[in-house]
Design an enzyme around this catalytic site. Sequence first.
Site, PDB file in Angstrom:
ATOM      1  CB  CYS A   1      -3.991   4.812   5.996  1.00 18.02           C
ATOM      2  SG  CYS A   1      -3.827   3.177   6.671  1.00 18.02           S
TER       3      CYS A   1
ATOM      4  CB  SER B   1     -10.590  -3.612   1.737  1.00 19.74           C
ATOM      5  OG  SER B   1     -11.171  -2.444   2.262  1.00 19.74           O
TER       6      SER B   1
ATOM      7  CB  THR C   1     -27.830  -8.579  10.633  1.00 19.46           C
ATOM      8  OG1 THR C   1     -28.592  -9.294  11.592  1.00 19.46           O
ATOM      9  CG2 THR C   1     -28.713  -8.203   9.442  1.00 19.46           C
TER      10      THR C   1
ATOM     11  CG  ASN D   1      -0.283  -0.433   2.494  1.00 21.86           C
ATOM     12  OD1 ASN D   1       0.262  -1.529   2.593  1.00 21.86           O
ATOM     13  ND2 ASN D   1      -0.305   0.443   3.481  1.00 21.86           N
TER      14      ASN D   1
ATOM     15  CD  GLN E   1      -3.895  -0.410  -1.380  1.00 21.10           C
ATOM     16  OE1 GLN E   1      -4.323   0.130  -2.398  1.00 21.10           O
ATOM     17  NE2 GLN E   1      -4.093   0.103  -0.185  1.00 21.10           N
TER      18      GLN E   1
HETATM   19  N1  PLP Z   1      -4.423  -4.292   3.838  1.00 23.71           N
HETATM   20  C1  PLP Z   1      -3.881  -3.311   3.111  1.00 23.71           C
HETATM   21  C2  PLP Z   1      -2.724  -3.607   2.199  1.00 23.71           C
HETATM   22  C3  PLP Z   1      -4.391  -2.012   3.198  1.00 23.71           C
HETATM   23  O1  PLP Z   1      -3.849  -1.029   2.461  1.00 23.71           O
HETATM   24  C4  PLP Z   1      -5.477  -1.761   4.078  1.00 23.71           C
HETATM   25  C5  PLP Z   1      -6.002  -0.380   4.253  1.00 23.71           C
HETATM   26  O2  PLP Z   1      -5.276   0.559   4.435  1.00 23.71           O
HETATM   27  C6  PLP Z   1      -6.017  -2.825   4.813  1.00 23.71           C
HETATM   28  C7  PLP Z   1      -5.457  -4.079   4.666  1.00 23.71           C
HETATM   29  C8  PLP Z   1      -7.152  -2.638   5.773  1.00 23.71           C
HETATM   30  O3  PLP Z   1      -8.383  -2.590   5.087  1.00 23.71           O
HETATM   31  P1  PLP Z   1      -9.650  -1.901   5.788  1.00 23.71           P
HETATM   32  O4  PLP Z   1      -9.406  -0.446   5.792  1.00 23.71           O
HETATM   33  O5  PLP Z   1     -10.799  -2.305   4.914  1.00 23.71           O
HETATM   34  O6  PLP Z   1      -9.768  -2.477   7.157  1.00 23.71           O
END
Ligand code: PLP
Length: 375
Positions: free
Chosen positions: A312, A188, A227, A140, A168
């Site tokens: 993030c 995601s 749910t 990421n 990603q």
């Molecule tokens: N894995 C990676 C490589 C990510 O970039 C992210 C989000 O930043 C996640 C997992 C986590 O996903 P979520 O925000 O849906 O929990």
Amino acid sequence: MTPAVYLDYNATAPTRPEVAAAMAACLAEPGNPSSVHAFGRAARRRLEEARAAVAELVAAAPAGVVFTSGGTEANNLALRGTGRTRILVSAVEHGSVIAAAPAAELISVDAAGRVRLDALEEMLAADHRPALVSIMLANNETGVVQPVAEAAAIARRHGALVHCDAVQGPGRLEVDIGAMGVDLLTLSAHKLGGPAGVGALVLAEDGLDLAPLLRGGGQERGRRSGTENLPGIVGFGAAARAAAGDDRARLRALRERLEAEALRRVPRARVVAAEAERLPNTVCLALPGLASDIQVMALDLEGIAVSAGAACSSGKVAASHVLAAMGLPAATAGSAIRVSLGWGSREEDVARFVEAWAALAARGPHADSERESTA
Ligand code: PLP
């Protein structure tokens, strides 16, 4: 007023219009997918249509898709659900993998951020306990694409299960769970233009034994009770359909233009992991002498949104474990920003970023050489 420039798709992609429309339509309808009446049956239909779309995105069977509250939950389910007590994860995994398995052994990466397959082989050969190996599809922060299929082949030879955090990937790379040879794969929705708060763990084999994190009403065939977040899941399905049609060549061309212009204007800058295969939408730019958070704040004042390191979740800028694992000197790592593009990015966005960033570099310390080259 000049419109804002959003270049932070790896944090969250803007919601696609078709996603918002599908979610609004879903919100207007009552119904719990577990109810037997007509409203419940219609809700179930919507749920299963979304499941099929998400499965198709990664060439999996719909029965293997377990909807979760996002990538973080899917990673936790994968790392804690298989019953394997020996876990190996790459040193550059997302925090939700590393924190889900605090006792995991870390597989090192090379200077370009690629997982070292020789290290994985040695670690597996040295200890014959049944293991779980977790390697992400693409990072990421840097966009570096990992040799997942090769790693999975090694892991399988040693009887290990393989998990891949592919959050990603979709819309940017081909993602095919069978071709990758992994047992479990994380997705995601908000990284592909769907809503935040929904994701999936996709199982290659429906028969894989997976202990649930959440127990209760037995939804998702007992693998994830609660749910279902139907509007979110419907939005995820719409995002999956749209991401499958994203123009990756266009994204790559935009990114290449951004990199070439940025380096031409600011010769002292560098593209982190330039030598590795990287996502077509991601560039990690280091500007020695100017701290990442200063760059992010100055660009924000110009209406341009980018990220510093891996900040993030908390909103604060912490040192990047990814850049540290690659052996980047702290001064370089501390000057790295991530620019990430996506379905709505345009050439004007790239041009505005380069203009603002080069101006920032020219104002900062060590700027003398750029003043000449931008003249
Ligand atoms: N894995 C990676 C490589 C990510 O970039 C992210 C989000 O930043 C996640 C997992 C986590 O996903 P979520 O925000 O849906 O929990």
